[in-house]
Design an enzyme around this catalytic site. Structure first.
Site, PDB file in Angstrom:
ATOM      1  N   LEU A 378       0.824  -1.205   0.000  1.00 26.27           N
ATOM      2  CA  LEU A 378       0.000   0.000   0.000  1.00 26.27           C
ATOM      3  C   LEU A 378       0.856   1.252   0.000  1.00 26.27           C
ATOM      4  O   LEU A 378       0.370   2.349  -0.308  1.00 26.27           O
ATOM      5  CB  LEU A 378      -0.917  -0.005   1.224  1.00 26.27           C
ATOM      6  CG  LEU A 378      -1.848  -1.220   1.359  1.00 26.27           C
ATOM      7  CD1 LEU A 378      -2.608  -1.157   2.682  1.00 26.27           C
ATOM      8  CD2 LEU A 378      -2.817  -1.279   0.189  1.00 26.27           C
ATOM      9  N   GLY A 379       2.109   1.121   0.390  1.00 26.81           N
ATOM     10  CA  GLY A 379       3.021   2.254   0.440  1.00 26.81           C
ATOM     11  C   GLY A 379       4.361   1.790   0.957  1.00 26.81           C
ATOM     12  O   GLY A 379       4.520   0.665   1.444  1.00 26.81           O
ATOM     13  N   GLY A 381       8.526   3.307   2.513  1.00 23.33           N
ATOM     14  CA  GLY A 381       9.349   4.405   3.008  1.00 23.33           C
ATOM     15  C   GLY A 381      10.694   3.878   3.460  1.00 23.33           C
ATOM     16  O   GLY A 381      11.031   2.704   3.225  1.00 23.33           O
ATOM     17  N   ASN A 382      11.462   4.725   4.124  1.00 21.70           N
ATOM     18  CA  ASN A 382      12.802   4.327   4.555  1.00 21.70           C
ATOM     19  C   ASN A 382      12.753   3.198   5.590  1.00 21.70           C
ATOM     20  O   ASN A 382      13.651   2.373   5.670  1.00 21.70           O
ATOM     21  CB  ASN A 382      13.540   5.525   5.142  1.00 21.70           C
ATOM     22  CG  ASN A 382      13.822   6.592   4.096  1.00 21.70           C
ATOM     23  OD1 ASN A 382      14.016   6.275   2.926  1.00 21.70           O
ATOM     24  ND2 ASN A 382      13.827   7.849   4.514  1.00 21.70           N
ATOM     25  N   PHE A 383      11.687   3.181   6.403  1.00 24.35           N
ATOM     26  CA  PHE A 383      11.591   2.190   7.476  1.00 24.35           C
ATOM     27  C   PHE A 383      11.243   0.804   6.945  1.00 24.35           C
ATOM     28  O   PHE A 383      11.561  -0.208   7.546  1.00 24.35           O
ATOM     29  CB  PHE A 383      10.513   2.611   8.479  1.00 24.35           C
ATOM     30  CG  PHE A 383       9.141   2.611   7.897  1.00 24.35           C
ATOM     31  CD1 PHE A 383       8.351   1.468   7.926  1.00 24.35           C
ATOM     32  CD2 PHE A 383       8.637   3.751   7.288  1.00 24.35           C
ATOM     33  CE1 PHE A 383       7.087   1.467   7.370  1.00 24.35           C
ATOM     34  CE2 PHE A 383       7.370   3.748   6.742  1.00 24.35           C
ATOM     35  CZ  PHE A 383       6.588   2.609   6.774  1.00 24.35           C
ATOM     36  N   GLY A 384      10.533   0.750   5.823  1.00 21.95           N
ATOM     37  CA  GLY A 384      10.023  -0.507   5.301  1.00 21.95           C
ATOM     38  C   GLY A 384       8.847  -0.240   4.394  1.00 21.95           C
ATOM     39  O   GLY A 384       8.887   0.688   3.575  1.00 21.95           O
ATOM     40  N   VAL A 386       4.208  -0.763   3.847  1.00 19.57           N
ATOM     41  CA  VAL A 386       2.893  -1.072   4.395  1.00 19.57           C
ATOM     42  C   VAL A 386       2.204  -2.033   3.432  1.00 19.57           C
ATOM     43  O   VAL A 386       2.078  -1.742   2.249  1.00 19.57           O
ATOM     44  CB  VAL A 386       2.039   0.200   4.577  1.00 19.57           C
ATOM     45  CG1 VAL A 386       0.659  -0.170   5.120  1.00 19.57           C
ATOM     46  CG2 VAL A 386       2.723   1.179   5.509  1.00 19.57           C
ATOM     47  N   LYS A 403       2.303  -2.443   8.818  1.00 24.55           N
ATOM     48  CA  LYS A 403       3.563  -1.740   8.602  1.00 24.55           C
ATOM     49  C   LYS A 403       4.695  -2.713   8.921  1.00 24.55           C
ATOM     50  O   LYS A 403       4.867  -3.138  10.075  1.00 24.55           O
ATOM     51  CB  LYS A 403       3.650  -0.501   9.495  1.00 24.55           C
ATOM     52  CG  LYS A 403       4.898   0.332   9.262  1.00 24.55           C
ATOM     53  CD  LYS A 403       4.940   1.567  10.162  1.00 24.55           C
ATOM     54  CE  LYS A 403       4.009   2.648   9.683  1.00 24.55           C
ATOM     55  NZ  LYS A 403       4.230   3.926  10.401  1.00 24.55           N
ATOM     56  N   ASP A 495       3.192  15.649  12.574  1.00 23.39           N
ATOM     57  CA  ASP A 495       3.317  15.313  11.153  1.00 23.39           C
ATOM     58  C   ASP A 495       1.940  15.302  10.479  1.00 23.39           C
ATOM     59  O   ASP A 495       1.675  14.464   9.624  1.00 23.39           O
ATOM     60  CB  ASP A 495       4.003  13.954  10.993  1.00 23.39           C
ATOM     61  CG  ASP A 495       4.563  13.751   9.581  1.00 23.39           C
ATOM     62  OD1 ASP A 495       4.583  14.733   8.809  1.00 23.39           O
ATOM     63  OD2 ASP A 495       4.968  12.620   9.251  1.00 23.39           O
TER      64      ASP A 495
END
Length: 651
Positions: A378-379, A381-384, A386, A403, A495
């Protein structure tokens, strides 16, 4: 008092008032830095440091955070009250001076137990026994592991054990009971109003009875009109014994309820757990009384839930209680006809969490075999990333968003992800994405409820022809309600942006992504970040960029930018400006222009949110009121009661 973390401190006085604390400090000499610790009446589990400096008294609230740490407003968190006092004995860190000399209790001055302290142990054990069917060591372990959540849960019903609580009686019966016997000024009782979950205070003064409605806001706090807010009814009553807070007099003598069996403690008066263990009282007697009480409570809850169900059905068919119904009134009027729009949480009198489970208190970690993970992302980012998934429970299968932490990032990001989970696990609001739990398996996974339509900015940019201005106003009103809830819970999001507003459907929005969130120590407080890091500067208020200070007021600034994104149908704020250019642009007094088609009233609210000085900026209570009034002014729905100034500009 053995359960209180501060009980062993020789300068802890327990449940004493501010004036009593000042009297102790006077008798001890009023030296600079002289201090004592006492219970805080306004927040459950909190304390107050009372300190002398320059022959004046200073009182600092110590809030107990949701992660069971303690901190003074604007200060660092500490694992306990002793550690907090030790820190401030070496570093003032915002106090007028360091804690230099403890004001010690005398041997003949024991720690004063609070109202709730006398009930807490018995109520905790009875709740665990009845709810989870535990005894012995298993009960003790459950209490230890879940104490913060359980204490808050049972504290909300502790007023039922108080002598001044008279349950559901009419106003006339309340007056009859007050006039019965002696009639001193300040004689009082608390009774239930017709509306479920609301209370009234009946008070005697000058041989006349006065009746006051106890307000109960959406965050669950109780107060007198325009008065100080408290987590529970009994805290409010204890406060009103010291200050009138708008009443004709302070509360003095309780009108004792001798007719209601709900006043009987779970463990009868004079019987302690210690006595039971030593065989001085039959546990079967206790169990019989407790079982009867909880059976009554369960029946009442079922009845109330049935009533609320029919109330919600009435609202969807065009009925709503009128504003300004007199105290105790139950009249209803017919309002505008229903629309074809499905009922949303904002249309209901209360929020029923669709994920609620009585066993939730025991669940934070989810077993891997309860999750089915789809390869669809679904998306990322730097962390991993979703991923879409399914959460299997006894109730059935639920679509979830998961996540997933990349294995190479685990050491760097695991603590942040755990903190995000701890924050989200405490939040329960229809406009905030619900965190269902953590799973530690092949990697760390954060399991959240699904908002399948996705981020607001992407949806708006690809569906411009389908989304009306009224639709956008409704969605942003929901975001303002979610942010108002966070403000009332003393959380700063840090955020808030359209990318972090997820849609369940075109009419239903939820706030997500709490990776940067912080729990604040008290109302109107701020969090100061130590380092800048990677921050979304275009959504940040001036004090965030210049001084690294974050508060609910800085979230209000971000809400204004999020509004601009929404009314721009997913437009990018500040166009192609870089961070330093944005800072200069704002400092010069310039603001982004009104998006095409945006109502003037909404742009005026944006500019109010972009007030340069945070102390002049409105809070989310005002922002939500303004959004609510405008939303209902352009829709077919009849609004709930609002304050008189809600329809006026915020300036």
């Amino acid at each position: 008092m053995a359960t209180d973390p501060a009980a062993e401190l020789p300068f802890f006085y327990g449940s004493i008032s501010r004036s009593e604390a000042e009297e102790h400090l006077k008798l001890a000499g009023m030296a600079d830095g002289l201090f004592l610790l006492r219970q805080c009446l306004r927040s459950l589990g909190g304390y107050v440091v009372s300190l002398v400096w320059n022959v004046e008294f200073h009182h600092y609230s110590v809030e107990k955070q949701l992660n069971s740490t303690y901190c003074i407003a604007g200060g660092k968190p500490h694992c306990g009250p002793a550690e907090l006092c030790e820190f401030y004995s070496n570093d003032s860190d915002g106090l007028v001076c360091t804690l230099r000399k403890p004001c010690l209790r005398s041997p003949d001055n024991p720690i004063r137990a609070g109202v709730f302290d006398n009930l807490r142990d018995n109520m905790l054990r009875e709740y665990v026994r009845q709810t989870w069917n535990l005894e012995g060591e298993a009960m003790e372990q459950a209490i230890i592991s879940q104490a913060p959540q359980l204490e808050k849960l049972i504290a909300t019903t502790a007023h039922e054990r108080m002598p001044w609580y008279h349950s559901k009686i009419p106003r006339q019966e309340g007056e009859r009971r007050l006039y019965s016997g002696a009639q001193p000024d300040g004689k009082f009782l608390i009774r239930d109003r017709e509306e479920s979950g609301t209370f009234a205070l009946s008070l005697m003064y000058g041989k006349t009875t006065y009746h006051y409605q106890i307000l109960h806001d959406k965050s669950g706090k109780y107060s007198m009109p325009e008065g100080t807010k408290f987590d529970t009814v009994w805290q409010l009553v204890e406060y009103l014994k010291m200050k009138p807070d708008g009443l004709v007099t302070v509360l003095r003598e309780p009108c004792v309820n001798r007719n209601n069996t709900k006043q009987t403690p779970v463990v009868p008066s004079g019987v302690s757990i210690k006595n039971i263990l030593h065989g001085r009282y039959s546990l079967s007697n206790v169990f019989i009384e407790a079982s009867a009480k909880w059976l009554i409570i369960i029946i009442i809850i079922l009845l109330l839930n049935t009533v609320h169900f029919f109330q919600r059905r009435l609202r969807t068919n065009g009925y709503t209680p009128p504003p300004g119904v007199p105290l105790g009134g139950s009249k209803e009027i017919k309002t505008s006809p229903p629309t074809d729009r499905p009922m949303l949480p904002m249309d209901c009198s209360e929020f029923v969490n669709p994920y609620h489970d009585p066993n939730d208190l025991k669940k934070f970690f989810i077993n891997r075999d309860q999750l089915m993970i789809d390869e669809v992302e679904l998306g990322s980012g730097n962390f991993g990333c979703v991923k879409k998934g399914v959460f299997k429970t006894n109730k059935g299968h639920t679509d979830v968003a998961i996540k997933v932490l990349k294995s190479e990032n685990e050491k760097l990001v695991k603590d942040e992800m755990m903190r995000e989970a701890e924050i989200m696990h405490q939040l329960s609001n229809p406009y905030i994405v619900r965190m269902l739990g953590l799973c530690q398996a092949e990697c760390l996974m954060l399991v959240m409820e699904m908002a399948s339509v996705g981020p607001l900015n992407k949806f708006l940019s690809t569906n411009k022809d389908k989304v009306t201005v009224e639709n956008i106003v409704g969605l942003m009103h929901q975001v303002s309600m979610g942010m108002k809830y966070l403000e009332e819970k003393n959380f700063v999001h840090r955020d808030l942006a359209a990318r972090n507003v997820l849609l369940v459907n075109q009419q239903f929005a939820k706030i997500s992504d709490f990776g940067l969130s912080k729990a604040l120590g008290a109302d109107d407080n701020y969090y100061k970040a130590r380092t800048a890091g990677k921050w979304p500067l275009k959504w940040y208020a001036p004090e965030c960029m210049n001084f690294h200070k974050f508060s609910s007021k800085s979230d209000v600034w971000s809400f204004g930018v999020t509004m601009w994104e929404a009314f721009s149908y997913g437009g990018k704020p500040y166009k192609k400006m870089k961070g330093p250019e944005v800072i200069s642009f704002i400092a010069s007094g310039s603001r982004m222009e009104c998006p095409s088609g945006c109502p003037d009233r909404m742009y005026a609210l944006m500019k109010d949110c972009w007030t340069y000085k945070h102390e002049d900026r409105p809070g989310f209570v005002k922002v939500e009121e303004c959004m609510r009034v405008f939303y209902y002014s352009i829709s077919n729905k009849t609004p709930p009661e609002v304050t008189a100034d809600a329809a006026e500009p915020l300036k």
